[in-house]
Design a protein around this motif. Structure first.
Motif, mmCIF file in Angstrom:
data_model
loop_
_atom_site.group_PDB
_atom_site.id
_atom_site.type_symbol
_atom_site.label_atom_id
_atom_site.label_comp_id
_atom_site.label_asym_id
_atom_site.label_seq_id
_atom_site.Cartn_x
_atom_site.Cartn_y
_atom_site.Cartn_z
ATOM 1 N N THR A 25 0.833 -1.193 0.000
ATOM 2 C CA THR A 25 0.000 0.000 0.000
ATOM 3 C C THR A 25 0.867 1.242 0.000
ATOM 4 O OG1 THR A 25 0.001 0.101 2.373
ATOM 5 C CG2 THR A 25 -1.776 -1.133 1.370
ATOM 6 N N ARG A 26 0.228 2.313 -0.330
ATOM 7 C CA ARG A 26 0.887 3.593 -0.308
ATOM 8 C C ARG A 26 1.414 3.896 1.085
ATOM 9 N NH1 ARG A 26 -3.210 7.262 -3.010
ATOM 10 N NH2 ARG A 26 -3.781 7.721 -0.883
ATOM 11 N N GLU A 27 0.600 3.569 2.090
ATOM 12 C CA GLU A 27 1.015 3.873 3.460
ATOM 13 C C GLU A 27 2.276 3.107 3.791
ATOM 14 O OE1 GLU A 27 -2.507 2.497 3.341
ATOM 15 O OE2 GLU A 27 -2.728 4.477 2.437
ATOM 16 N N GLU B 100 -8.477 16.997 2.664
ATOM 17 C CA GLU B 100 -9.679 16.436 2.055
ATOM 18 C C GLU B 100 -9.386 15.770 0.718
ATOM 19 O OE1 GLU B 100 -13.139 19.093 1.823
ATOM 20 O OE2 GLU B 100 -13.291 18.383 -0.242
ATOM 21 N N LYS B 101 -8.509 16.385 -0.079
ATOM 22 C CA LYS B 101 -8.229 15.837 -1.398
ATOM 23 C C LYS B 101 -7.171 14.739 -1.360
ATOM 24 C CE LYS B 101 -11.101 18.730 -2.993
ATOM 25 N NZ LYS B 101 -12.482 18.249 -3.126
ATOM 26 N N GLY B 102 -6.714 14.451 -0.192
ATOM 27 C CA GLY B 102 -5.779 13.329 -0.073
ATOM 28 C C GLY B 102 -4.348 13.673 -0.424
ATOM 29 N N CYS B 103 -4.010 14.960 -0.588
ATOM 30 C CA CYS B 103 -2.628 15.317 -0.933
ATOM 31 C C CYS B 103 -1.670 14.837 0.149
ATOM 32 C CB CYS B 103 -2.464 16.827 -1.086
ATOM 33 S SG CYS B 103 -3.803 17.630 -1.958
ATOM 34 N N SER C 118 8.030 16.990 -0.509
ATOM 35 C CA SER C 118 7.415 17.610 0.658
ATOM 36 C C SER C 118 6.848 18.978 0.288
ATOM 37 C CB SER C 118 8.450 17.754 1.767
ATOM 38 O OG SER C 118 7.946 18.600 2.776
ATOM 39 N N PHE C 119 5.761 19.364 0.948
ATOM 40 C CA PHE C 119 5.196 20.687 0.714
ATOM 41 C C PHE C 119 6.024 21.770 1.395
ATOM 42 C CE2 PHE C 119 2.097 19.282 -1.825
ATOM 43 C CZ PHE C 119 0.917 18.790 -1.311
ATOM 44 N N ASP C 120 6.831 21.342 2.372
ATOM 45 C CA ASP C 120 7.616 22.331 3.099
ATOM 46 C C ASP C 120 8.634 22.968 2.159
ATOM 47 O OD1 ASP C 120 6.192 21.631 5.311
ATOM 48 O OD2 ASP C 120 7.658 20.142 5.966
ATOM 49 N N ARG D 265 9.915 27.873 -2.306
ATOM 50 C CA ARG D 265 11.279 28.230 -2.585
ATOM 51 C C ARG D 265 11.732 27.591 -3.907
ATOM 52 N NH1 ARG D 265 14.777 26.342 2.059
ATOM 53 N NH2 ARG D 265 12.679 25.831 2.711
ATOM 54 N N ARG D 266 11.186 26.416 -4.205
ATOM 55 C CA ARG D 266 11.633 25.693 -5.389
ATOM 56 C C ARG D 266 10.821 26.047 -6.633
ATOM 57 N NH1 ARG D 266 10.391 20.595 -4.974
ATOM 58 N NH2 ARG D 266 9.482 20.658 -2.907
ATOM 59 N N LEU D 267 9.519 26.280 -6.424
ATOM 60 C CA LEU D 267 8.646 26.449 -7.589
ATOM 61 C C LEU D 267 7.833 27.734 -7.486
ATOM 62 C CD1 LEU D 267 7.143 22.851 -7.734
ATOM 63 C CD2 LEU D 267 8.962 23.752 -9.156
ATOM 64 N N ALA E 269 3.178 16.125 -16.567
ATOM 65 C CA ALA E 269 3.852 16.961 -17.546
ATOM 66 C C ALA E 269 5.363 16.943 -17.323
ATOM 67 C CB ALA E 269 3.317 18.386 -17.477
ATOM 68 N N ASP E 270 5.778 17.169 -16.088
ATOM 69 C CA ASP E 270 7.187 16.916 -15.811
ATOM 70 C C ASP E 270 7.315 16.357 -14.403
ATOM 71 O OD1 ASP E 270 7.639 20.485 -16.074
ATOM 72 O OD2 ASP E 270 6.535 19.296 -14.592
ATOM 73 N N THR E 271 8.319 15.549 -14.255
ATOM 74 C CA THR E 271 8.432 14.789 -13.034
ATOM 75 C C THR E 271 9.460 15.426 -12.116
ATOM 76 O OG1 THR E 271 7.809 12.777 -14.151
ATOM 77 C CG2 THR E 271 9.005 12.526 -12.097
ATOM 78 N N ALA E 272 9.110 15.542 -10.860
ATOM 79 C CA ALA E 272 10.020 16.149 -9.898
ATOM 80 C C ALA E 272 11.277 15.306 -9.765
ATOM 81 C CB ALA E 272 9.330 16.293 -8.547
ATOM 82 N N LYS E 273 12.384 15.997 -9.596
ATOM 83 C CA LYS E 273 13.693 15.329 -9.451
ATOM 84 C C LYS E 273 13.693 14.416 -8.233
ATOM 85 C CE LYS E 273 18.060 16.706 -11.149
ATOM 86 N NZ LYS E 273 18.148 18.132 -11.231
ATOM 87 N N GLY F 119 3.801 9.297 -12.122
ATOM 88 C CA GLY F 119 2.523 8.717 -12.536
ATOM 89 C C GLY F 119 1.632 8.336 -11.383
ATOM 90 N N THR F 120 2.146 8.417 -10.149
ATOM 91 C CA THR F 120 1.285 8.040 -9.025
ATOM 92 C C THR F 120 0.309 9.146 -8.685
ATOM 93 O OG1 THR F 120 3.413 8.190 -7.942
ATOM 94 C CG2 THR F 120 2.028 6.315 -7.365
ATOM 95 N N MET F 121 0.699 10.382 -8.924
ATOM 96 C CA MET F 121 -0.187 11.469 -8.516
ATOM 97 C C MET F 121 -1.416 11.503 -9.420
ATOM 98 S SD MET F 121 0.586 15.373 -7.659
ATOM 99 C CE MET F 121 -0.628 16.654 -7.926
ATOM 100 N N PRO F 122 -2.596 11.493 -8.796
ATOM 101 C CA PRO F 122 -3.828 11.460 -9.601
ATOM 102 C C PRO F 122 -3.907 12.666 -10.540
ATOM 103 C CG PRO F 122 -4.299 11.119 -7.269
ATOM 104 C CD PRO F 122 -2.865 11.484 -7.353
ATOM 105 N N GLN F 123 -4.521 12.421 -11.704
ATOM 106 C CA GLN F 123 -4.622 13.506 -12.671
ATOM 107 C C GLN F 123 -5.987 14.153 -12.634
ATOM 108 O OE1 GLN F 123 -3.095 12.200 -16.524
ATOM 109 N NE2 GLN F 123 -2.313 10.401 -15.478
ATOM 110 N N THR F 124 -6.743 13.806 -11.622
ATOM 111 C CA THR F 124 -8.137 14.232 -11.608
ATOM 112 C C THR F 124 -8.372 15.480 -10.773
ATOM 113 O OG1 THR F 124 -8.341 12.572 -9.886
ATOM 114 C CG2 THR F 124 -9.223 12.017 -12.037
ATOM 115 N N PHE F 125 -7.302 16.059 -10.244
ATOM 116 C CA PHE F 125 -7.537 17.190 -9.346
ATOM 117 C C PHE F 125 -8.140 18.387 -10.074
ATOM 118 C CE2 PHE F 125 -4.142 15.102 -6.705
ATOM 119 C CZ PHE F 125 -5.026 14.681 -5.736
ATOM 120 N N GLY F 126 -7.805 18.506 -11.356
ATOM 121 C CA GLY F 126 -8.361 19.601 -12.128
ATOM 122 C C GLY F 126 -9.879 19.612 -12.081
#
Lengths: 576, 263
Positions: free
Chosen positions: A349-351, B185-188, B204-206, B210-212, B226-230, B237-244
């Protein structure tokens, strides 16, 4: 987004479904109550099923070998049973009440299917207890000749009843794990055939696994009892007796323990065969970390058992010559332990991925794969077997002409077995996973062949061997006895842990894919929480066992003063 | 004797305590219960797919097999050059459209076994209610294809699925523009760490600001591939594309500004 998911509606429906399905238990909750009652019941049951197995064997050795010592030991084992038996029944009763009051819907389902086997179970339980009382209280009455054989027959019967009782109970819980494929959520319980439900996929593997496990457990607890009495002993004779008893208990526990993994493999394979997803959840899913904890426990077991054997050599004349080897054996054990307890799992799992910080453990990748683990376990088994062998050999000087050749052959067998294990362990890195799984079979076979071959040679080798001096039973440092306690505690905890694994892989199902758990406790807890529960169960069990040990000593002291009181059941008008 | 007894007790407690501790230091994973859906007729495809995503990567148990291993075909990412599951589902079996194929894959997996794999996938009807299956299909379609699951597939009955579990498990969907609430809520936060805590699957969001710059963050949310973080290629490809579709414009902006402000 209010149109999206009618959450409230679902909640209301769930509440309606749940009403009447579950009871409430204060404090620890319904699941906690059932968990404790079931686990403590099971621990006592394992004890009262395991001990009769070797009680009858000891009695037989006593009869055939005309050795009072074994007869006395057997009787002492049985005395522990009498008390433990009522504890088993009490906790069983508690479990029954908890299930009927806290999980009535589930209980109705089970009772509808299994009612007839439940009646048989209760009946057999009666018969079993009467057999036990006859066996124990008749010990001194049927002491010689044909009567003694009759008495031994009672012991045998005790085992037969016990085994049937366990098989019946196993059919219930294995049905919960692996209901026959024809049974679905829509099937009415009344339509499920009794035999069909009993003879489910995991029934036999669990039966065998538990049969062996009970012997292990019984041996370990008896070892702890002996240690307890050894430490309290006042006379050298007493100390000698309990030292010997502890040795026998430990021997039984470890020698049967070595076969347990094979039964485990079989059970695991049946689970995979029954439902891949269940198998994967168990080995690679949210439970995969459980096997790391298990490895830690088993490492402790091997170390404690070997430590006990090594210190035990101090009481054997002639054992000094083997002393230099023990540190190397210790080294092998420790290295293997580290390898085995190295985490590696297929991520589920992701977790879990997140928890481990990547798909593979960053440092220990190479040590963590199956190949390395199997190699480690097999080497640990071989090392422990070697300890036993040295122990056996210590005070004997073989007199047969071919003794040297035989020892060389035995050494070669060890070397070959270790070589095979290592070879396939290394080779395993270069092949596909599917091929690698087959390798573990070769490794296991090599170890088994070595154990059997070496043992057979050894039996003939020490025939008529000269003695280097009698074993000085009782000449054992007190610290060695703590190894026996550690063994008993660890086996008990291990049983609790494996119980959680077996029960937890059903996840949120009472009966897998047939009856859902819709209670508030449906989610299967993480290992930390489970460990708290397991520790609690172990403490309750061991506390009660300590009480029983103490009672055993008390009864004996009373017996010394008035031997008749204990030997013969109260029979009002027997003599006059 | 009392000293001995106490010593025995101490040994027992130490051993038990040690095992308990070991069990506490390993990752704590709880096995969750699939969240019950009670879909009404006018569910948007995006919401359906979002619900399916939670089943897929959560209590549905799919990732036990469809994950990083070779046990089962990749669904979220490319498999054998044929694309993600939403892209390849329509061409798997001649004459069968994507939706029917996916339904068959989940309910009668043995009917067509993807070459190179074994027929080990269980019939998911034993685990999941009908609407849960359809939600999962919608999610699979959204992975490179178009969501065609409609209310007529799962019916509009208000009956709870057979295995209705307390619905409190699932996060409630709101119209909030409070960024922290949205991230939860969106599972980020299921993939991204924040305030030094959380999983390391995504960056990390922290210190993200500074980076972007804000527009790149916006792009990363709308078009994750579109581009993958280093350093995160392994999870590309794991991040859902449905957030839009899942975020209103105001919500998206709230998140973007929030992240850009984290320096």
């Amino acid at each position: 987004m209010t149109d999206v998911v009618g959450l409230l509606q679902a909640a209301a429906q769930a509440a309606a479904d749940t009403a009447g399905g579950y009871g409430h238990f204060p404090g620890i909750g319904a699941r906690g109550a059932v968990w404790i009652a079931a686990e403590v019941h099971l621990m006592f049951a394992a004890f009262v099923l395991g001990v009769p197995m070797f009680a009858v064997i000891c009695e037989l050795i006593g009869i055939v070998g005309k050795d009072e010592k074994y007869d006395k030991l057997s009787k002492e084992f049985t005395r522990l049973l009498v008390f433990a038996y009522s504890a088993t029944a009490l906790w069983g009763g508690l479990l029954l009440f908890f299930l009927t009051t806290l999980y009535p819907r589930f209980w109705t389902h089970m009772a509808t299917i299994f009612s007839r086997s439940m009646w048989v179970y209760a009946g057999l339980f009666f018969i079993e207890s009467f057999t036990l009382y006859l066996y124990y209280y008749g010990w001194d009455r049927w002491k010689v000749g044909r009567a003694k054989w009759g008495h031994w027959g009672l012991g045998l019967l005790l085992n037969v009843w016990g085994t049937i009782v366990m098989f019946i109970a196993n059919s219930w819980l294995t049905y919960m794990m692996s209901p026959p494929s024809g049974v679905t959520a829509e099937t009415l319980p009344a339509e499920v055939g009794l035999w069909n439900a009993i003879a489910n996929a995991t029934w036999m593997p669990i039966n065998i696994h538990r049969l062996i496990g009970n012997a292990v457990f019984g041996g370990a607890i008896c070892g702890a009892y002996a240690a307890f009495r050894f430490l309290a002993a006042k006379t050298p004779e007493e100390r000698a007796h309990y030292d010997w008893m502890g040795y026998v208990g430990n021997f039984i526990a470890i020698s049967t323990f070595i076969v347990l993994p094979f039964a485990g493999y079989w059970l695991g394979r049946e689970i995979y065969e029954y439902n891949q997803q269940m198998g994967i959840t168990m080995m690679g899913g949210f439970m995969s970390w459980l096997w790391i904890v298990q490895a830690v426990l088993i490492g402790v077991l091997f170390l404690a058992a070997n430590y006990y054997l090594w210190t035990g050599m101090g009481r054997i004349p002639g054992a000094e010559r083997f002393a230099p080897y023990t540190k190397w054996m210790l080294l092998v054990l420790v290295i293997c332990w580290i390898v085995w307890a190295t985490p590696h799992t297929i991520i589920a799992t992701r977790e879990e991925l997140a928890a481990m910080g990547g798909s593979h453990h960053p440092f220990l990748n190479v040590l963590g794969v199956m190949s390395a683990k199997n190699t480690a376990v097999n080497l640990m088994i071989l090392t422990t077997f070697l300890s036993f062998l040295i122990y056996r050999r210590a005070n004997r000087r073989p007199t047969v002409a071919w003794a040297r050749t035989a020892t060389i052959i035995q050494t070669a067998m060890f070397a070959i077995a270790a070589g095979v294990v290592l070879f396939y362990g290394v080779y395993g890195y270069f092949v596909e996973a599917i091929v690698r799984i087959g390798f573990s079979v070769y490794q296991v076979l090599a170890v088994l062949a070595c154990i059997i071959g070496v043992s057979i040679i050894d039996v003939f080798l020490v025939r008529g061997a000269e003695s280097r001096g009698e074993i000085r039973w009782g000449m054992m440092p007190a610290r060695s006895q703590y190894a026996l306690f550690i063994l008993a505690v660890t086996f008990t905890w291990l049983m609790g842990l494996m119980g959680f694994a077996r029960s937890g892989i059903r996840q949120h199902w009472h009966v897998y894919e047939v009856m859902r758990d819709t209670s508030a406790d449906a989610a299967t807890p993480a290992l930390g929480e489970a460990a708290n529960m397991i520790s609690l169960c172990v403490l309750i069990f061991l506390g009660l066992v300590a009480f029983i040990f103490w009672l055993g000593g008390l009864a004996e002291r009373a017996g010394h003063k008035a031997p008749v009181a204990l030997a013969v059941p109260p029979q009002p008008a027997a003599g006059d | 004797m009392w000293r001995t007894n106490l010593k025995v007790l101490a040994v027992a407690l130490i051993v038990i305590g040690f095992y308990t501790m070991v069990a506490h230091v390993i990752p704590q994973l709880q096995s969750e219960v699939p969240e019950a859906l009670a879909l009404t007729g006018d569910v948007t495809p995006e919401a359906l797919a979002a619900a399916g995503e939670r089943i897929y990567s959560g209590a549905g148990g799919c990732v036990a097999c469809h994950g990083l291993g070779t046990r089962a075909p990749n669904l979220v990412t490319d498999q054998g050059g044929e694309g993600t599951i939403g892209a390849r589902c329509g061409s798997r079996r001649p004459g069968m459209d994507c939706k029917s194929y996916l339904y068959e894959s989940m309910t009668n997996p043995g009917a067509f076994v993807v070459p190179g794999f074994e027929n080990i996938m269980p019939d998911m009807r034993r685990q999941l209610a009908d609407d849960q299956i359809w939600a999962t299909i919608a999610y699979l379609q959204s992975l490179g294809g178009e969501v065609t699951v409609t209310a007529s597939d799962y019916g509009t009955s208000t009956e709870a699925p057979t295995g209705a579990a307390p619905a409190a498990a699932g996060p409630a969907l709101t119209a909030t523009t409070e960024p922290l609430a949205l991230l939860r809520e969106k599972g980020c936060v299921g993939c991204h760490a924040i305030d030094g805590a959380g999983p390391p699957i995504g960056p990390s969001f922290d210190g993200m600001g500074r980076r972007l710059p804000a527009d790149q963050i916006r792009r990363a949310i709308l078009l994750p591939n579109a581009d993958t973080a280093k350093g995160y290629e392994q999870f590309a490809g794991t991040m859902p594309q449905t957030f839009g579709q899942m975020l209103s414009a105001a919500q998206l902006e709230a998140i973007v500004q929030f992240l850009a402000g984290r320096r």
